[in-house]
Design a protein around this motif. Structure first.
Motif: not given
Length: 290
Positions: A246-268
């Motif tokens: 996407x030419x260097x762009x990531x939707x802000x909400x998508x990015x935040x959701x992906x980080x939270x998903x990674x966190x949820x895996x990590x914390x569990x």
């Protein structure tokens, strides 16, 4: 009629007059000649809390002063009733840089509590207001406060906070956000994701489990790949792929959701599959586990 206090008195007498008015404000503005020596003194002694300097404006103003293209326009340098410089630091800095004196209106004794209302036509940003209030890294902090508010109220929203609302939140329920800035900046420098959003995510995750939040950001920053970092490395690879497509762009909400998903895996204690960190169109924002 304008009262001009200029060359008929010494620089020291002129400075003493300004200091007297800062301490005991007159009802009306005064027009003073500001020398480079006076400008330097005012910046050193009265500019402890102000919005970030604007390098481009300082250069522009200095060039005008050197070329003689600077005039008394009615714009004012402002001091508050707390004896603080609240407007005019770029002009004073330009005077010091250029070595050329200039004339200007000065207003004294403006209520300090009204500082965030000054120059509203010039649009003081939330970062400006936090800078004036004495916060460091004010632009990043303003973005982090906004994202903390979004993450804890409606993660899918695009709300914009007013400068005064941002200041209230920073002094109130989000007073702890500032401590998360180094964590957000470290990952920003490594991967160029928005530092304000990263800071807010660390802050929100740390409220769930600070030790694990620190570890999550440390592993992410270091680019660790194995063991407990597997979900983090997969998330980062997916974000990099999305940016590339996407030419260097990531939707802000998508990015935040992906980080939270990674966190949820990590914390569990799970690594998950590659698809575990992807966000589908229309998918609800994930609940932050802790």
């Amino acid at each position: 009629m304008l009262k001009v206090i200029a060359n008929e008195i010494s620089v020291q007498d002129l400075l003493d007059k300004i200091i007297k008015y800062i301490t005991d404000p007159p009802e009306n503005s005064r027009v003073f000649e500001i020398t480079p020596e006076i400008a330097e003194y005012l910046l050193v002694n009265y500019n402890s809390q102000n919005r970030p300097k604007k390098a481009g404006k300082i250069t522009e103003f200095a060039d005008d002063m050197v070329s003689g293209d600077w005039f008394v326009t009615g714009d004012t340098i402002k001091f508050s009733d707390e004896h603080l410089l609240r407007d005019g630091q770029n002009r004073l800095k330009a005077c010091v840089r250029s070595g050329v004196s200039f004339f200007t209106h000065i207003v004294f004794g403006i209520p300090d509590k009204a500082f965030h209302k000054l120059d509203r036509g010039k649009v003081r940003t939330s970062g400006d207001v936090l800078g004036i209030a004495g916060y460091s890294n004010s632009t990043r902090l303003a973005a982090a406060v906004r994202w903390s508010y979004i993450l804890e109220t409606n993660p899918s929203s695009r709300v914009t906070l007013t400068p005064s609302k941002t200041l209230d939140l920073c002094r109130g329920i989000y007073s702890g956000v500032e401590a998360s800035i180094p964590h957000g900046v470290s990952v920003y420098r490594q991967y160029n994701h928005p530092p304000g959003q990263l800071t807010a995510l660390h802050y929100v995750l740390a409220k769930k489990n600070k030790e694990k939040a620190d570890e999550f950001f440390s592993l992410w920053c270091r680019g660790a790949e194995g063991g407990s970092a597997k979900a983090i490395s997969r998330m980062q690879m997916l974000l990099a792929s999305i940016k590339l497509q996407n030419h260097g762009r990531v939707n802000d909400t998508v990015r935040a959701a992906m980080i939270v998903k990674a966190w949820n895996l990590f914390i569990t204690g799970r690594s998950g599959r590659r698809q575990s960190c992807l966000v589908a169109v229309g998918e609800a924002f994930p609940t932050i586990l802790g």
